[in-house]
Design a protein around this motif. Structure first.
Motif, PDB file in Angstrom:
ATOM      1  N   ILE A   1      -6.413   0.008  11.937  1.00  0.00           N
ATOM      2  CA  ILE A   1      -6.279  -0.193  10.492  1.00  0.00           C
ATOM      3  C   ILE A   1      -5.020   0.500   9.988  1.00  0.00           C
ATOM      4  O   ILE A   1      -4.292  -0.033   9.146  1.00  0.00           O
ATOM      5  CB  ILE A   1      -7.529   0.313   9.756  1.00  0.00           C
ATOM      6  N   LEU A   2      -4.738   1.698  10.516  1.00  0.00           N
ATOM      7  CA  LEU A   2      -3.510   2.400  10.133  1.00  0.00           C
ATOM      8  C   LEU A   2      -2.281   1.526  10.383  1.00  0.00           C
ATOM      9  O   LEU A   2      -1.332   1.523   9.603  1.00  0.00           O
ATOM     10  CB  LEU A   2      -3.363   3.704  10.924  1.00  0.00           C
ATOM     11  N   LYS A   3      -2.325   0.765  11.485  1.00  0.00           N
ATOM     12  CA  LYS A   3      -1.182  -0.084  11.836  1.00  0.00           C
ATOM     13  C   LYS A   3      -1.023  -1.263  10.883  1.00  0.00           C
ATOM     14  O   LYS A   3       0.023  -1.907  10.857  1.00  0.00           O
ATOM     15  CB  LYS A   3      -1.339  -0.614  13.267  1.00  0.00           C
ATOM     16  N   SER A   4      -2.054  -1.535  10.103  1.00  0.00           N
ATOM     17  CA  SER A   4      -1.995  -2.658   9.167  1.00  0.00           C
ATOM     18  C   SER A   4      -1.522  -2.235   7.788  1.00  0.00           C
ATOM     19  O   SER A   4      -1.310  -3.085   6.919  1.00  0.00           O
ATOM     20  CB  SER A   4      -3.380  -3.312   9.051  1.00  0.00           C
ATOM     21  N   ILE A   5      -1.359  -0.946   7.572  1.00  0.00           N
ATOM     22  CA  ILE A   5      -0.973  -0.445   6.249  1.00  0.00           C
ATOM     23  C   ILE A   5       0.525  -0.198   6.213  1.00  0.00           C
ATOM     24  O   ILE A   5       1.058   0.681   6.897  1.00  0.00           O
ATOM     25  CB  ILE A   5      -1.756   0.832   5.912  1.00  0.00           C
ATOM     26  N   ASP A   6       1.201  -0.973   5.418  1.00  0.00           N
ATOM     27  CA  ASP A   6       2.663  -0.932   5.325  1.00  0.00           C
ATOM     28  C   ASP A   6       3.114   0.313   4.565  1.00  0.00           C
ATOM     29  O   ASP A   6       2.498   0.702   3.570  1.00  0.00           O
ATOM     30  CB  ASP A   6       3.155  -2.195   4.609  1.00  0.00           C
ATOM     31  N   VAL A   7       4.173   0.957   5.064  1.00  0.00           N
ATOM     32  CA  VAL A   7       4.813   2.061   4.346  1.00  0.00           C
ATOM     33  C   VAL A   7       6.308   1.766   4.241  1.00  0.00           C
ATOM     34  O   VAL A   7       6.862   0.997   5.028  1.00  0.00           O
ATOM     35  CB  VAL A   7       4.587   3.418   5.042  1.00  0.00           C
ATOM     36  N   CYS A   8       6.951   2.396   3.269  1.00  0.00           N
ATOM     37  CA  CYS A   8       8.392   2.223   3.103  1.00  0.00           C
ATOM     38  C   CYS A   8       9.135   2.893   4.254  1.00  0.00           C
ATOM     39  O   CYS A   8       8.596   3.774   4.929  1.00  0.00           O
ATOM     40  CB  CYS A   8       8.840   2.831   1.780  1.00  0.00           C
ATOM     41  N   ASN A   9      10.368   2.478   4.454  1.00  0.00           N
ATOM     42  CA  ASN A   9      11.202   3.122   5.474  1.00  0.00           C
ATOM     43  C   ASN A   9      11.311   4.613   5.181  1.00  0.00           C
ATOM     44  O   ASN A   9      11.607   5.011   4.049  1.00  0.00           O
ATOM     45  CB  ASN A   9      12.591   2.471   5.476  1.00  0.00           C
ATOM     46  N   PHE A  10      11.030   5.435   6.198  1.00  0.00           N
ATOM     47  CA  PHE A  10      11.015   6.880   5.973  1.00  0.00           C
ATOM     48  C   PHE A  10      12.165   7.605   6.666  1.00  0.00           C
ATOM     49  O   PHE A  10      12.141   8.824   6.820  1.00  0.00           O
ATOM     50  CB  PHE A  10       9.675   7.485   6.404  1.00  0.00           C
ATOM     51  N   ASP A  11      13.191   6.880   7.084  1.00  0.00           N
ATOM     52  CA  ASP A  11      14.378   7.525   7.653  1.00  0.00           C
ATOM     53  C   ASP A  11      15.015   8.431   6.595  1.00  0.00           C
ATOM     54  O   ASP A  11      15.075   8.096   5.409  1.00  0.00           O
ATOM     55  CB  ASP A  11      15.397   6.478   8.095  1.00  0.00           C
ATOM     56  N   ASN A  12      15.470   9.593   7.057  1.00  0.00           N
ATOM     57  CA  ASN A  12      16.189  10.553   6.208  1.00  0.00           C
ATOM     58  C   ASN A  12      15.322  11.182   5.122  1.00  0.00           C
ATOM     59  O   ASN A  12      15.849  11.793   4.180  1.00  0.00           O
ATOM     60  CB  ASN A  12      17.408   9.891   5.555  1.00  0.00           C
TER      61      ASN A  12
ATOM     62  N   ASP B   1      12.678  14.076   3.849  1.00  0.00           N
ATOM     63  CA  ASP B   1      12.288  15.416   4.269  1.00  0.00           C
ATOM     64  C   ASP B   1      10.777  15.475   4.418  1.00  0.00           C
ATOM     65  O   ASP B   1      10.059  14.539   4.040  1.00  0.00           O
ATOM     66  CB  ASP B   1      12.824  16.493   3.317  1.00  0.00           C
ATOM     67  N   ILE B   2      10.268  16.585   4.958  1.00  0.00           N
ATOM     68  CA  ILE B   2       8.854  16.667   5.305  1.00  0.00           C
ATOM     69  C   ILE B   2       7.950  16.558   4.074  1.00  0.00           C
ATOM     70  O   ILE B   2       6.888  15.944   4.126  1.00  0.00           O
ATOM     71  CB  ILE B   2       8.544  17.969   6.096  1.00  0.00           C
ATOM     72  N   ASP B   3       8.379  17.104   2.951  1.00  0.00           N
ATOM     73  CA  ASP B   3       7.563  17.006   1.738  1.00  0.00           C
ATOM     74  C   ASP B   3       7.441  15.559   1.277  1.00  0.00           C
ATOM     75  O   ASP B   3       6.378  15.114   0.825  1.00  0.00           O
ATOM     76  CB  ASP B   3       8.166  17.869   0.627  1.00  0.00           C
ATOM     77  N   GLU B   4       8.538  14.816   1.385  1.00  0.00           N
ATOM     78  CA  GLU B   4       8.512  13.407   1.012  1.00  0.00           C
ATOM     79  C   GLU B   4       7.613  12.606   1.954  1.00  0.00           C
ATOM     80  O   GLU B   4       6.899  11.694   1.523  1.00  0.00           O
ATOM     81  CB  GLU B   4       9.927  12.835   1.027  1.00  0.00           C
ATOM     82  N   LEU B   5       7.654  12.960   3.245  1.00  0.00           N
ATOM     83  CA  LEU B   5       6.788  12.277   4.210  1.00  0.00           C
ATOM     84  C   LEU B   5       5.319  12.517   3.890  1.00  0.00           C
ATOM     85  O   LEU B   5       4.504  11.585   3.959  1.00  0.00           O
ATOM     86  CB  LEU B   5       7.110  12.746   5.627  1.00  0.00           C
ATOM     87  N   TRP B   6       4.977  13.746   3.546  1.00  0.00           N
ATOM     88  CA  TRP B   6       3.581  14.050   3.222  1.00  0.00           C
ATOM     89  C   TRP B   6       3.139  13.312   1.951  1.00  0.00           C
ATOM     90  O   TRP B   6       1.994  12.865   1.844  1.00  0.00           O
ATOM     91  CB  TRP B   6       3.371  15.551   3.061  1.00  0.00           C
ATOM     92  N   GLU B   7       4.039  13.181   0.996  1.00  0.00           N
ATOM     93  CA  GLU B   7       3.697  12.441  -0.227  1.00  0.00           C
ATOM     94  C   GLU B   7       3.448  10.978   0.096  1.00  0.00           C
ATOM     95  O   GLU B   7       2.487  10.368  -0.405  1.00  0.00           O
ATOM     96  CB  GLU B   7       4.827  12.579  -1.247  1.00  0.00           C
TER      97      GLU B   7
END
Length: 336
Positions: A20-31, A33-39
């Protein structure tokens, strides 16, 4: 019903959570920072929680599992997968567990687990974040602490190859069971393995539960069944016998974080520890959790246990009987 969702995944009636995780689209997360990734992770997990019972999924990229892998890579470089919180870059130096690259000792269909698990495709990772003096699997778990050459005992984990093995074993296995040693220091590699797995198989996390909160967040949405090892009822026993600080606070917190999930709690009853450990654990579980409990009587003095008088023997019949009575006293579900 306890273990209901796990059983449906095992029978291919529902998809495993990692799919199911693989079916949930996320925005490109290149560049990012870790706080942005957690958000981003928090926002995507909100969507995941609304879809845990869907039956048809479509894999997309980048997806929520990809995001979890990226966060795990960042943590690996500043390691706080467990509550030792060494904050070392494990690409360059070693923390408490002394694990750099991931190795495993064996993988096979295990028929000695709880009946709802077997046959279980069990993968034994090398190394541990505990130094249990009574470890019955010490050749694998303590290999780094004993300064042995891990290459002589174990094989390097190659995620793509391991994923293929997992898929092949699924024709017989009811699940894939990540254990050790302890799987927590190997979280990055485990997530990478699941990134390559494309068959429906429930994930079992077989752990001492000394994970950090960050690891618990990463495992949320990955684990279909928690197989926890609740060892001690007080911090003194934990520090003396496993060299672990703040054991009760951490392990209780982590169990409460998964209270609405499928869980089997294992407790290995040890001689002379019925009052200080077994009863305290059973009382706490009975008050706080809705879980299956496996009361285990396999204890024998292994590894360095002969140096500790209180645990330098097997259990007596009276101790086993008392443990059964305590489980009944606190109304625990021991049918596993």
């Amino acid at each position: 019903m306890l273990l209901e969702r796990y059983l449906k995944v095992s029978e291919n009636k529902l998809p495993a959570k990692f799919l199911i995780l693989k079916s949930i689209d996320v925005c490109n997360f290149d560049n990012k920072d870790i706080d942005e990734l957690w958000e981003m992770h928090e926002n995507a997990m909100s969507e995941f929680r609304e879809t845990t019972y869907i039956k048809n999924i479509k894999i997309t990229h980048p997806n929520l599992l990809d995001l979890k892998i990226e966060i795990a890579k960042r943590i690996f470089e500043n390691c706080h997968f467990c509550e030792h919180r060494c904050y070392v870059n494990r690409n360059k130096e070693l923390g408490f567990c002394r694990i750099g690259e991931s190795y495993y000792s064996s993988e096979f269909l295990h028929y000695g687990e709880e009946k709802v698990l077997i046959p279980s495709h069990t993968i034994f990772f090398c190394g541990c974040n505990f130094k249990c003096v009574f470890c019955q699997n010490w050749e694998i778990s303590q290999v780094y602490f004993e300064n042995l050459k891990v290459e002589n005992y174990c094989k390097k984990v190659r995620p793509k190859l391991m994923a293929k093995i997992v898929e092949e074993k699924r024709t017989i296995s009811k699940n894939v069971n990540f254990v050790g040693g302890e799987p927590t220091p190997h979280l990055l590699k485990i997530l990478e393995i699941l990134g390559y797995v494309n068959v429906n198989i429930p994930v079992v996390w077989n752990s001492n539960m000394y994970m950090s909160e960050e690891t618990m967040y990463l495992l949320d949405g990955v684990v279909d069944l928690w197989l926890s090892d609740f060892k001690f009822g007080n911090d003194n026993c934990a520090e003396r016998l496993s060299k672990i600080k703040n054991y009760c606070k951490v392990v209780k917190r982590n169990h409460l974080m998964i209270n609405d999930e499928d869980i089997i709690i294992r407790h290995l009853v040890m001689p002379n520890h019925l009052e200080c450990c077994t009863e305290r654990i059973f009382k706490w579980i009975g008050k706080h959790l809705d879980a299956k409990v496996n009361v285990m009587f396999q204890y024998r003095p292994e590894y360095k246990a002969t140096l500790y008088e209180d645990i330098d023997r097997t259990l007596t019949y009276k101790e086993m009987e008392k443990a059964h009575l305590l489980a009944k006293k606190y109304d625990l579900d021991t049918d596993v």
